[in-house]
Design an enzyme around this catalytic site. Structure first.
Site, PDB file in Angstrom:
ATOM      1  N   ASP A  11       0.853  -1.183   0.000  1.00 46.64           N
ATOM      2  CA  ASP A  11       0.000   0.000   0.000  1.00 46.64           C
ATOM      3  C   ASP A  11       0.893   1.238   0.000  1.00 46.64           C
ATOM      4  OD1 ASP A  11      -2.248   1.649   0.165  1.00 46.64           O
ATOM      5  OD2 ASP A  11      -2.522   1.367   2.326  1.00 46.64           O
ATOM      6  N   HIS A  12       0.345   2.325  -0.504  1.00 43.26           N
ATOM      7  CA  HIS A  12       1.044   3.597  -0.454  1.00 43.26           C
ATOM      8  C   HIS A  12       0.742   4.293   0.868  1.00 43.26           C
ATOM      9  CE1 HIS A  12       1.066   3.684  -5.116  1.00 43.26           C
ATOM     10  NE2 HIS A  12       2.254   3.322  -4.660  1.00 43.26           N
TER      11      HIS A  12
ATOM     12  N   PHE B 106      -4.985   4.616   0.466  1.00 47.49           N
ATOM     13  CA  PHE B 106      -6.081   3.763  -0.022  1.00 47.49           C
ATOM     14  C   PHE B 106      -5.728   2.980  -1.282  1.00 47.49           C
ATOM     15  CE2 PHE B 106      -8.189   7.969   1.219  1.00 47.49           C
ATOM     16  CZ  PHE B 106      -8.132   7.720   2.575  1.00 47.49           C
ATOM     17  N   HIS B 107      -4.506   2.419  -1.344  1.00 45.67           N
ATOM     18  CA  HIS B 107      -4.084   1.691  -2.540  1.00 45.67           C
ATOM     19  C   HIS B 107      -3.625   0.269  -2.224  1.00 45.67           C
ATOM     20  CE1 HIS B 107      -2.982   5.857  -4.468  1.00 45.67           C
ATOM     21  NE2 HIS B 107      -4.288   5.642  -4.432  1.00 45.67           N
ATOM     22  N   PRO B 108      -4.376  -0.536  -1.485  1.00 49.29           N
ATOM     23  CA  PRO B 108      -3.922  -1.900  -1.194  1.00 49.29           C
ATOM     24  C   PRO B 108      -3.968  -2.783  -2.436  1.00 49.29           C
ATOM     25  CG  PRO B 108      -6.162  -1.605  -0.398  1.00 49.29           C
ATOM     26  CD  PRO B 108      -5.690  -0.256  -0.861  1.00 49.29           C
TER      27      PRO B 108
END
Length: 543
Positions: free
Chosen positions: A299-300, A476-478
């Site tokens: 994630d980011h 919010f980038h899983p």
């Protein structure tokens, strides 16, 4: 637990999840009237105004009407903090509440996948897929398409402050560019957004809702899939729990999981496909020992630096002014323009955290506003936020079950900042932010660092690393929790055609299949994965 009846409906394809990839799958697979398709969404319909007015993300994130409201476990890398972990709870999935930023990533991301032994996933392979479903304001041209289902527009608001930040980036050697989506996104530009005339353009609006009239496509909402039915190492359907209890949807050809990087591995494990010891510990019969399920989470992590300023407008002042709010509402009602059309971030900056990086490895989301966290009011003083994330983190986390209950949320452990490299990039990225803000273009406005705070010295690596843990939060980038790989890879879950290794008739088609995280926001890549997955499914059906 009530038993599911065997007298359920029968389809050719059952798609689990109507998110970014699932909506594309539903559209493409049901285009053949001789094929029967069901798409099952655990959330509801997008029948709330804040799913459509772009600024509605402020009201949707953290609201159980629109967000599953997951939380991580306490993270050592974040100095013991747990984070809210938003995921969309409606058709369109997270594209119904996301930042609306259209970002493909870098050519090197996809070429790396191909170099891992995954044919068909290089940049030259996937760029035509991006173009094919675009209705892009720059298209048609060498990099963009026109007339597709996904509308991409230039933002309908600009801020003089953001132009100043862009100029400051230029003074720091970061060139102004016009388009982040040509394969090389290094530079500073306004983000392009998935909107149409001032309204959010989710995957549901683009791909699913226009085809719901097809007689061969059924949409099931508020239907929670409890497990995939597997017989003799073949997926034959899914058990869905609705208000009337469980029922079985049978699949003649394939079950396709598109429930996202959290939902798809959770469902695999609930179905007995995953790490054997973990399944047994949760009382689940092992169908297939697959250690990679729920592993490889990436994630980011954004580090939110906040700067108080003076002498130039920000949203903070307008929001706290009655006349300002009235003006914003009127501007939107009359022209579909102004702050109500704002994505959470408008200006992007991609650059290198240090000169030794081969390509841009950090991304700034610059916002003409500040707040303690989403869901809380904007600050009453003028300020802007410089959020920066490491595009290619080396930390790896996990998704695990908290028990055999399909309705229980998953255990989320991103393991942020657990590698020396990630801590080093975090420290360096704070220094880059400070260097940009110190440029002459911003000097007239007297930027004052409030978070993490100017008292933390640029020369103190340990203090900067601790500050990163204090201010870091998910962007919010899983991805990566059902990774695509070769059969020889012990953590691979699907092959290059997205088929689950060891189970026939079952694919995963969503962001969980990414072996490594793309260098930017992940909605556009998830839509592309849906497009590519649909083509491979149709090709295999004809073979």
């Amino acid at each position: 637990m009530p038993q599911a009846t065997d007298a359920g409906e029968t389809y050719d394809y059952v798609i689990v999840g109507a998110g970014s990839a699932g909506c594309v799958l539903a559209n493409r697979l049901s285009a053949d009237p001789n094929v029967r398709v069901a798409v099952v969404e655990a959330g509801g319909k997008d029948d709330w105004i804040w799913f459509h007015v772009p600024v509605g993300y402020l009201f949707a994130i953290g609201n159980p009407r629109a967000d599953w409201c997951f939380k991580t476990e306490a993270e050592a890398g974040l100095n013991g903090r747990a984070l809210a972990y938003p995921r969309g709870k409606a058709i369109g999935g997270s594209s119904a509440i996301n930042a609306m930023i259209y970002m493909r990533g870098q050519a090197g991301d996809y070429d790396h996948w191909r170099q891992l032994g995954l044919p068909g996933w290089g940049w030259d392979d996937v760029e035509p897929l991006f173009k094919g479903h675009e209705d892009h304001f720059l298209g048609p041209n060498a990099h963009h398409g026109k007339g597709g289902e996904l509308h991409v527009e230039f933002p309908r608001i600009t801020w003089p402050l953001l132009d100043v930040v862009r100029a400051a980036a230029g003074q720091d050697g970061i060139a102004a560019i016009d388009d982040f989506n040509t394969g090389d996104n290094e530079g500073a530009s306004y983000f392009h957004v998935t909107q149409k005339r001032g309204l959010r353009w989710s995957a549901a609006r683009g791909f699913l809702k226009p085809v719901l009239g097809r007689a061969n496509l059924d949409l099931v909402t508020t239907g929670h899939v409890e497990r995939v039915v597997v017989k003799d190492r073949r997926a034959t359907g899914v058990v869905v729990r609705g208000k009337d209890g469980p029922r079985t949807l049978h699949a003649r050809r394939e079950v396709i999981l598109a429930a996202g990087a959290l939902g798809s591995p959770q469902l695999l494990m609930l179905s007995g496909i995953g790490p054997a010891e973990h399944l047994q510990a949760n009382g689940i019969e092992v169908v297939l020992d697959k250690p990679g399920v729920g592993s490889n989470l990436q994630d980011h992590l954004q580090l939110r630096l906040i700067y108080k300023i003076a002498g130039i407008g920000t949203l903070n002042q307008r929001y706290h002014s009655l006349l300002g709010r009235m003006g914003m509402g009127l501007e939107y009602a009359l022209f579909r323009r102004g702050p109500l059309t704002m994505a959470p971030s408008q200006l992007g900056i991609f650059t290198k955290s240090d000169p030794g990086q081969e390509r841009a490895n950090i991304e700034f989301h610059v916002q003409p506003l500040s707040l303690d966290k989403f869901g809380e009011p904007l600050h009453r003083f003028p300020a802007f936020t410089m959020s920066v994330c490491n595009l290619r983190p080396t930390s790896r986390g996990t998704i695990r079950l908290k028990g055999p209950d399909p309705l229980a949320p998953p255990e989320i452990r991103p393991h942020y900042l657990t590698t020396d490299e990630d801590r080093r990039v975090a420290v360096d990225s704070i220094r880059v932010a400070r260097r940009i803000v110190a440029q002459p273009a911003l000097r007239p406005y007297g930027p004052e660092e409030l978070l993490p705070g100017a008292a933390i010295s640029n020369d103190d690596d340990a203090a900067l690393a601790k500050a990163a843990g204090d201010v870091g939060t998910t962007i919010f980038h899983p991805v990566g929790t059902a990774k695509m790989g070769l059969p020889s890879d012990p953590l691979a879950v699907v092959d290059a055609r997205l088929k689950v290794l060891g189970i026939d008739g079952l694919r995963v088609v969503d962001a969980s299949i990414m072996p490594t995280l793309t260098s930017g926001n992940t909605n556009a890549p998830s839509i592309m994965i849906g497009e590519k997955g649909a083509r491979m499914i149709l090709e295999d059906a004809r073979a």
